[in-house]
Design an enzyme around this catalytic site. Structure first.
Site, PDB file in Angstrom:
ATOM      1  N   ARG A 294     112.594 -16.712 -52.514  1.00  0.00           N
ATOM      2  CA  ARG A 294     113.606 -18.092 -52.906  1.00  0.00           C
ATOM      3  C   ARG A 294     112.578 -18.919 -53.711  1.00  0.00           C
ATOM      4  O   ARG A 294     111.376 -18.763 -53.598  1.00  0.00           O
ATOM      5  CB  ARG A 294     113.971 -18.593 -51.496  1.00  0.00           C
TER       6      ARG A 294
ATOM      7  N   TYR B  91     125.875 -45.505 -71.183  1.00  0.00           N
ATOM      8  CA  TYR B  91     124.530 -45.798 -70.192  1.00  0.00           C
ATOM      9  C   TYR B  91     124.781 -45.690 -69.053  1.00  0.00           C
ATOM     10  O   TYR B  91     125.997 -46.322 -68.618  1.00  0.00           O
ATOM     11  CB  TYR B  91     123.821 -46.971 -70.995  1.00  0.00           C
TER      12      TYR B  91
ATOM     13  N   LYS C  99     119.355 -15.913 -49.426  1.00  0.00           N
ATOM     14  CA  LYS C  99     118.623 -14.846 -49.109  1.00  0.00           C
ATOM     15  C   LYS C  99     118.997 -13.480 -49.203  1.00  0.00           C
ATOM     16  O   LYS C  99     118.587 -12.535 -49.951  1.00  0.00           O
ATOM     17  CB  LYS C  99     118.558 -14.900 -47.420  1.00  0.00           C
TER      18      LYS C  99
ATOM     19  N   CYS D  99     126.732 -50.478 -64.218  1.00  0.00           N
ATOM     20  CA  CYS D  99     125.596 -51.071 -63.532  1.00  0.00           C
ATOM     21  C   CYS D  99     125.628 -51.310 -62.211  1.00  0.00           C
ATOM     22  O   CYS D  99     124.717 -52.003 -61.362  1.00  0.00           O
ATOM     23  CB  CYS D  99     125.395 -52.534 -64.278  1.00  0.00           C
TER      24      CYS D  99
ATOM     25  N   SER E 239     131.078 -53.170 -68.725  1.00  0.00           N
ATOM     26  CA  SER E 239     130.166 -52.549 -67.869  1.00  0.00           C
ATOM     27  C   SER E 239     130.961 -52.544 -66.710  1.00  0.00           C
ATOM     28  O   SER E 239     131.320 -53.478 -66.022  1.00  0.00           O
ATOM     29  CB  SER E 239     128.871 -53.507 -67.671  1.00  0.00           C
TER      30      SER E 239
ATOM     31  N   GLY F  86     118.800 -26.360 -40.883  1.00  0.00           N
ATOM     32  CA  GLY F  86     119.479 -26.530 -39.851  1.00  0.00           C
ATOM     33  C   GLY F  86     120.398 -25.344 -39.123  1.00  0.00           C
ATOM     34  O   GLY F  86     120.920 -25.435 -38.307  1.00  0.00           O
TER      35      GLY F  86
ATOM     36  N   MET G  99     121.009 -21.111 -38.050  1.00  0.00           N
ATOM     37  CA  MET G  99     120.565 -20.446 -37.183  1.00  0.00           C
ATOM     38  C   MET G  99     119.156 -19.765 -37.377  1.00  0.00           C
ATOM     39  O   MET G  99     118.881 -19.295 -38.353  1.00  0.00           O
ATOM     40  CB  MET G  99     121.622 -19.115 -36.823  1.00  0.00           C
TER      41      MET G  99
ATOM     42  N   HIS H 159     107.977 -25.431 -39.894  1.00  0.00           N
ATOM     43  CA  HIS H 159     109.155 -26.014 -40.079  1.00  0.00           C
ATOM     44  C   HIS H 159     108.865 -27.525 -40.571  1.00  0.00           C
ATOM     45  O   HIS H 159     109.568 -28.248 -41.634  1.00  0.00           O
ATOM     46  CB  HIS H 159     109.965 -26.217 -38.744  1.00  0.00           C
TER      47      HIS H 159
ATOM     48  N   ARG I 136     119.876 -12.370 -39.748  1.00  0.00           N
ATOM     49  CA  ARG I 136     119.424 -13.624 -40.245  1.00  0.00           C
ATOM     50  C   ARG I 136     120.639 -14.315 -40.916  1.00  0.00           C
ATOM     51  O   ARG I 136     121.648 -13.715 -41.545  1.00  0.00           O
ATOM     52  CB  ARG I 136     118.128 -13.643 -41.297  1.00  0.00           C
TER      53      ARG I 136
END
Length: 893
Positions: free
Chosen positions: A355, A869, A41, A849, A782, A120, A122, A474, A111
């Protein structure tokens, strides 16, 4: 009741530190690139001010200050108080008003704002600086006594709730009682005298709950509020949100103090929230809601039903045009869809926040593709910034099988706040949602409206239903961010949280009843509706092509059946990284033969039973090879202990004895012989093949014969045979010699050969440490990171769930290591094994894997470690593809 105490003692620091960054009135100390320091913010407020947008002036206290205060038990660092006061002077100069001056008062908002958006954290405190003298000054200055006392009662409400922890229901009860006394329905119908009296009632509540008078010193109010923001970083709901979303490494939250502007000064004023594009569908059209004569939190709190943003064009066309101009500019400047808060004060527009907007998976893909087509961003930036792995996961969520077949069961229709279909049993509290989820129940969380305290239950729920609130409430914002289906503002139903029921006037739904919700249409349906898998769009394929062009890490799938293999191919897998053969022995026609083999008295009897299993195994492998059409297929030889194939129930043992024509007593004796104290560390994996080479022989023959049967010139099959649970080179040498002997025999019998490779699954720390030796004989590695995690930590996968959540909660571990790879310990084993293996064989193929192969953070680690991979479940393949591409773009950044 929680209280926050202002601290006046400061601890000196040796060097001067900038704790406060100012913005507004032509000044911008920060930028959008400083989110770690200023929070999202604060960084964006500085950025918007810097590019000339109408941002109310203010300042941001850094996240470093929060970190300091938390570490020093609430004590402020030296210089912070002076810098806070200098920040207020900056705002006073910009606004031409004075903080705490009744004749020309300045009010501010406070804020929170961390680097990442956190529901979560304030809630805001608005109108800070009011007291009995200042409120009269506001009334005189504005000529609007009602407005002044409305602002005052809101301050006491918010301050009491957010800063000192008074149950907000007490204030709600007070205003509800007054409306009943005055015979009015809406807050706005209360006049100035009513609100003056309401302020007194609120003060009485404050004093009763805290034992103190409401603070009338504006500077004390400010200090209390700043401390409350710092303290909110460690409150339960913020900590839980970070746990749920695996957010780590942040210093704290910033604090934003900003001059107040008012949307509740009459019908020429208002407040709203808008997105530059539709966050649910991605449509390139301004989307949002607003309220006339309302203040900041009214829209998102769901207290009043807001109007669609399009109505603003009719009511205030000049403001709407200016808003569109600013929102278009912000989207182009940031190269991303923006979520914007604005206020109109007596015909003047202010931008309060921007934002990157949370969006659904389908919207994210559409926005990314269209923004590339519009020339607003590049393909690589779209992959890096506009779509998250979680968005891709949302696209794989189910929908209702018959969208039009449940009309008679619709209980009501609300707002389609977050798309997708969800089915579950009704619960009415977040705690119940978590509890029911932990015992395996699918639940729908039903609330009048949600609040940040509900994040745990919202995460545990399959879907969310609220009877109040809008598309930017919310519940809607959090659900969209998580991809959880949500229906908001369903005023067709009345929720009675105390009785744990809701009703539409005809049908009453009790706790535990089944309902279904359609987050795409807003419908709430009685009972369980069947679900089907989603279909992926052409835009999705196009976007994923960009990701595939960027990534260097291969992505395979864990698949045991042709159906799994075909699903994996549809999701973009480049092969099979793990086919678990033990999954192939279940089914009435197979399990009996498997059990006969296990309970055999001699090698000859075992070989007879294995001979009967051979055609089934050959058919299984042929199906995998055909489905993958020449792509690599890694098949793991039998891994689990044999007792897992045997019945432990007395009745089932009797059935087995009858089937095998053996005395029940004998069957039970032999089953007891296979019992182990710690089977996961016992007679399993390559140890089975060493002691019973005939098992390895049968499986190797089935693999190679199937490969010969399926292989064509256009799609040659080159199977990769993986020996599990090796800890010494001698074990691997033994198993390789068995496989090579079988291969020679099969090739001679068939008069045809196929290329094959033999490698090992490294899942024991010793194997990682001795990888150089093993690589002398192995064609590939692997890493089985599930078992490697178990072995390295000494955690039982089956039992660790009892304590791992506590470890994460108490920050003993950053995350569940079975969900996200422990890079410091298990990851080092992977790195050691890879480096030592490639020192012997520079081109040694290495992959993982375990299910970590579908976790974005783990994929990034595999990219950084230069693995070839990752392999994961089919439905996580698209997530791994995107995460692998984003790992490349992060390197480029």
């Amino acid at each position: 009741m929680a209280t926050t105490t202002a601290q006046d003692v400061s601890v000196p620091r040796e060097a001067s530190t900038t704790w406060v960054y100012r913005f507004g009135n032509g000044r911008s100390d920060g930028s959008k690139d400083q989110k770690a320091l200023l929070g999202g913010k604060g960084a964006n407020l500085s950025e918007m001010s810097g590019i000339g947008l109408p941002v109310p002036p203010g300042y941001t206290i850094t996240t470093e200050a929060c970190e300091y205060v938390v570490e020093h038990d609430g004590t402020w660092p030296d210089e912070l108080d002076d810098q806070v006061r200098a920040g207020i002077r900056h705002v006073e100069e910009a606004m031409g008003r004075t903080f705490g001056d009744p004749e020309n008062p300045l009010l501010v908002s406070v804020r929170s704002g961390a680097a990442l958006s956190m529901p979560g954290m304030m809630d805001s405190v608005l109108n800070l600086g009011l007291n009995d003298q200042v409120v009269e000054g506001i009334a005189r200055q504005t000529g609007n006594e009602r407005f002044a006392y409305d602002a005052y009662r809101r301050l006491i409400d918010m301050f009491g709730d957010v800063v000192v922890g008074i149950d907000r229901e007490k204030f709600e009860h007070a205003i509800t009682s007054m409306k009943e006394e005055r015979g009015v329905e809406n807050d706005i119908d209360l006049n100035a005298n009513d609100l003056r009296e309401l302020v007194d009632r609120y003060k009485a509540i404050y004093r009763k709950e805290t034992g103190r008078m409401f603070p009338d010193d504006p500077w004390q109010q400010l200090r209390f509020a700043i401390d409350a923001v710092f303290g909110s970083w460690t409150n339960e709901r913020a900590v839980k949100y970070r746990e749920i979303n695996s957010i780590t490494g942040l210093k704290g939250t910033a604090v934003n103090v900003q001059a107040m502007v008012y949307g509740n000064m009459g019908e020429d004023s208002g407040t709203g929230v808008c997105f530059t594009r539709n966050p649910a569908t991605g449509e390139n059209k301004l989307y949002g809601e607003f309220l006339l004569n309302a203040q900041g939190e009214d829209v998102v709190a769901g207290i009043r039903t807001p109007k669609d943003i399009k109505e603003l064009d009719r009511l205030m066309p000049e403001i709407y045009a200016e808003l569109q101009e600013h929102t278009t500019r912000l989207e182009r400047h940031y190269g991303n869809m923006q979520d914007i808060e604005f206020t109109v004060q007596q015909g003047e527009l202010f931008i309060l926040q921007t934002r990157d907007g949370k969006r659904t998976g389908p919207a994210a893909i559409r926005i990314a593709v269209e923004m590339v087509d519009e020339g607003l961003t590049s393909e690589s930036d779209a992959v890096r910034d506009l779509v998250e792995p979680g968005h891709v996961e949302q696209l794989l969520h189910p929908r209702f099988k018959n969208e039009n077949g449940y009309a008679e069961k619709v209980l009501g229709t609300g707002l389609p706040a977050s798309p997708g279909a969800a089915v579950g049993r009704v619960v009415f509290t977040a705690d119940d949602a978590e509890e029911w989820n932990q015992r395996g129940e699918s639940v729908i969380l039903v609330r009048v409206e949600t609040s940040p305290e509900d994040v745990g239950g919202m995460d545990a729920a399959e879907g969310i239903l609220t009877s109040r609130g809008g598309m930017t409430s919310h519940a809607a914002v959090v659900a969209r961010g998580w991809g959880t289906p949500c229906v908001a503002g369903c005023d067709d139903i009345v929720v009675n949280a105390q009785r744990k029921t809701f009703t539409n006037g005809e049908v009453t739904v009790q706790e535990g009843d089944w309902i279904s919700i359609n987050g795409s249409t807003g419908e709430v349906i009685l009972g369980k509706q069947p679900l089907v898998d989603p279909e992926l769009s052409g835009e999705f394929s196009r976007f994923m092509t960009w990701a595939d062009d960027l990534r260097t890490l291969g992505v395979r799938a864990n698949a045991d059946t042709p159906e799994d293999a075909r699903q994996a191919l549809e999701f973009g897998a480049e092969g099979i990284g793990l086919a678990r053969t033990e999954h192939m022995f279940f089914g009435d026609d197979r399990i009996a033969k498997m059990q006969r083999m296990i309970l055999a008295d001699s090698e000859e009897e075992r070989r007879d039973a294995l001979e009967a299993l051979l055609p089934f195994q050959r058919e299984d492998f042929a199906g995998l090879f055909q489905a993958m059409k020449g792509r690599p297929v890694t098949i793991r030889l039998l891994d689990p202990p044999l007792h897992e194939f045997l019945p432990h129930d007395a009745e089932e043992q009797e059935v087995l004895a009858e089937r095998l024509e053996m005395p029940v007593r004998r069957v039970r004796e032999k089953i007891e012989q296979h019992a182990e104290m710690n089977p996961m560390l016992g007679h399993r994996g390559c140890r089975l093949g060493v002691t019973h080479a005939e098992i390895t022989e049968m499986q190797a023959r089935a693999i190679l014969e199937a490969a010969i049967d399926v292989s064509t010139d256009d799609a040659p099959v080159r199977p990769e045979i993986m020996v599990p649970l090796v800890s010494t080179k001698a074990e691997f040498d033994h198993q390789r010699s068995v496989i090579d002997e079988v291969a020679a025999a099969v090739f001679e019998e068939r008069g045809k050969e196929v290329q094959y490779r033999v490698g090992t699954m490294i899942e024991i720390p010793r194997a990682a440490l001795r990888a150089g030796e093993i690589a002398e004989a192995a064609d590939f590695f692997s890493f089985g990171t599930n078992d490697l995690t178990q072995m390295t930590f000494g955690f039982s996968r089956d039992d660790a769930g009892r304590f791992l959540p506590y470890y994460v909660q108490e920050n003993l571990l950053p995350a569940d290591p079975f969900q996200t790879l422990d890079q410091e310990g298990v990851g080092e084993m992977v790195s050691i094994g890879t480096n030592r293996g490639r020192k012997v064989k520079p081109k040694l193929q290495v992959g993982i894997c375990g299910e970590h192969g579908g976790d974005p953070a783990s994929v990034k680690f595999c990219h950084d470690t230069d693995l070839d991979y990752v392999s994961c479940s089919p439905f996580r393949v698209p997530i791994a593809r995107l995460a692998a591409a984003q790992a490349v773009t992060e390197d480029d950044r």
